[in-house]
Design an enzyme around this catalytic site. Sequence first.
Site, PDB file in Angstrom:
ATOM      1  N   ASP A  12      -1.284   4.793   7.367  1.00 49.83           N
ATOM      2  CA  ASP A  12      -1.456   4.299   5.989  1.00 49.83           C
ATOM      3  C   ASP A  12      -2.240   2.981   5.980  1.00 49.83           C
ATOM      4  O   ASP A  12      -2.534   2.436   4.922  1.00 49.83           O
ATOM      5  CB  ASP A  12      -0.121   4.200   5.242  1.00 49.83           C
ATOM      6  CG  ASP A  12       0.825   3.159   5.829  1.00 49.83           C
ATOM      7  OD1 ASP A  12       0.515   2.596   6.894  1.00 49.83           O
ATOM      8  OD2 ASP A  12       1.889   2.921   5.213  1.00 49.83           O
ATOM      9  N   ASP A  34       1.054   9.694   8.404  1.00 45.21           N
ATOM     10  CA  ASP A  34       1.925   8.550   8.139  1.00 45.21           C
ATOM     11  C   ASP A  34       2.492   8.662   6.722  1.00 45.21           C
ATOM     12  O   ASP A  34       1.739   8.784   5.758  1.00 45.21           O
ATOM     13  CB  ASP A  34       1.053   7.283   8.244  1.00 45.21           C
ATOM     14  CG  ASP A  34       1.840   6.054   8.629  1.00 45.21           C
ATOM     15  OD1 ASP A  34       3.050   6.169   8.895  1.00 45.21           O
ATOM     16  OD2 ASP A  34       1.215   4.972   8.683  1.00 45.21           O
ATOM     17  N   LYS A  89       4.951  10.171  10.840  1.00 38.62           N
ATOM     18  CA  LYS A  89       5.502   8.859  11.244  1.00 38.62           C
ATOM     19  C   LYS A  89       6.156   8.253  10.004  1.00 38.62           C
ATOM     20  O   LYS A  89       5.597   8.341   8.909  1.00 38.62           O
ATOM     21  CB  LYS A  89       4.398   7.944  11.772  1.00 38.62           C
ATOM     22  CG  LYS A  89       4.899   6.532  12.104  1.00 38.62           C
ATOM     23  CD  LYS A  89       3.868   5.716  12.855  1.00 38.62           C
ATOM     24  CE  LYS A  89       2.855   5.043  11.972  1.00 38.62           C
ATOM     25  NZ  LYS A  89       3.400   4.098  10.983  1.00 38.62           N
ATOM     26  N   GLU A 124       8.303   4.679   8.615  1.00 36.61           N
ATOM     27  CA  GLU A 124       8.836   3.322   8.834  1.00 36.61           C
ATOM     28  C   GLU A 124      10.330   3.356   8.518  1.00 36.61           C
ATOM     29  O   GLU A 124      10.727   3.771   7.428  1.00 36.61           O
ATOM     30  CB  GLU A 124       8.104   2.319   7.935  1.00 36.61           C
ATOM     31  CG  GLU A 124       6.653   2.152   8.348  1.00 36.61           C
ATOM     32  CD  GLU A 124       5.906   1.094   7.547  1.00 36.61           C
ATOM     33  OE1 GLU A 124       6.542   0.272   6.856  1.00 36.61           O
ATOM     34  OE2 GLU A 124       4.668   1.094   7.628  1.00 36.61           O
ATOM     35  N   GLU A 169       6.324  -2.262  16.360  1.00 42.46           N
ATOM     36  CA  GLU A 169       5.244  -3.136  15.875  1.00 42.46           C
ATOM     37  C   GLU A 169       5.718  -4.588  15.862  1.00 42.46           C
ATOM     38  O   GLU A 169       6.811  -4.896  15.358  1.00 42.46           O
ATOM     39  CB  GLU A 169       4.787  -2.706  14.473  1.00 42.46           C
ATOM     40  CG  GLU A 169       3.691  -3.638  13.935  1.00 42.46           C
ATOM     41  CD  GLU A 169       2.846  -3.065  12.822  1.00 42.46           C
ATOM     42  OE1 GLU A 169       3.042  -1.893  12.418  1.00 42.46           O
ATOM     43  OE2 GLU A 169       1.965  -3.813  12.332  1.00 42.46           O
TER      44      GLU A 169
HETATM   45  O1  KIV Z   1      -0.674   2.764   9.615  1.00 43.99           O
HETATM   46  C1  KIV Z   1      -1.004   2.555  10.800  1.00 43.99           C
HETATM   47  O2  KIV Z   1      -2.181   2.639  11.175  1.00 43.99           O
HETATM   48  C2  KIV Z   1       0.060   2.208  11.727  1.00 43.99           C
HETATM   49  C3  KIV Z   1      -0.310   1.801  13.124  1.00 43.99           C
HETATM   50  C4  KIV Z   1      -1.031   0.512  13.129  1.00 43.99           C
HETATM   51  C5  KIV Z   1       0.852   1.831  14.029  1.00 43.99           C
HETATM   52  O3  KIV Z   1       1.187   2.237  11.370  1.00 43.99           O
END
Ligand code: KIV
Length: 262
Positions: free
Chosen positions: A43, A82, A112, A114, A181
């Site tokens: 994202d 993401d 992915k 958070e 992170e």
């Molecule tokens: O959104 C993203 O690109 C990320 C990475 C930097 C881990 O979460």
Amino acid sequence: MNTPQHIKAKKTSGSKIIMLTAYDFIVARLLDEVGVDIVLVGDTLGSVFAGHDTTLPVSMDDMIYHTKVVSKAVQSAIVIGDMPFMSYQESMETARRNAGRFLKEAGAQAVKVEIGLGQVEIVKELVKIGIPVMAHIGFTPQSVYQIGGYRIQGKTSEAEAQLLELAEKVQEAGAFAVVLELCSYKVAKAITDSLQIPTIGIGAGPDCDGQVLVTQDLLGMTVGGVPNFVKTYATIFKDMKQAITQFKKDVQSHKFPESFSE
Ligand code: KIV
């Protein structure tokens, strides 16, 4: 073809996991040809591609569009989509539906998410319906206002213990890997040593099982600075600017196109 199982196996074999971001066809093809393990449609496209200050304005439709384009380019790596802000926080039903869209419509193999201490159930729910999940902990950019800025996480012994507990919980919930992170190097090592699933670090030091960066950062394809943990391997913004300036000059001075007899 890479799968979440291959990524997990890399921890056992001790070979480092390489993950980079892509939002478009050409960069995604480039990463795949080089042989990176994971292409993340992050994202971060909100800031890197669209020029926003944070990742918060990114929508599911933005993510689906870019993930489709990236999936078309990638033949070997895993493509991970993401989950953007408010695509999973509202309800479990929304989380399931949106995570499912990445696999069903956009060609991703995993998502992915958070994750904070109160959100571990989301990992469990998605894994339960067959969606591989990479958890993202430590500094979670979607919570930047709550955290109060881009700060290193896990610096006190209490914060360190909390982060280790969270990492163990996401593993227990079924995540196949975890992004760390902006974590203190000490806590990143402790988490990496303690988990059976791989850790992939960004600004979390050398001891993680893999590393991820925003591709444009490592290519020098940015306007303004990059975070201090980034190593810049090229000067693409500068080189493109030079080439375009030369093109402009050539047209203005009638050097391009060259005249030739038909
Ligand atoms: O959104 C993203 O690109 C990320 C990475 C930097 C881990 O979460």
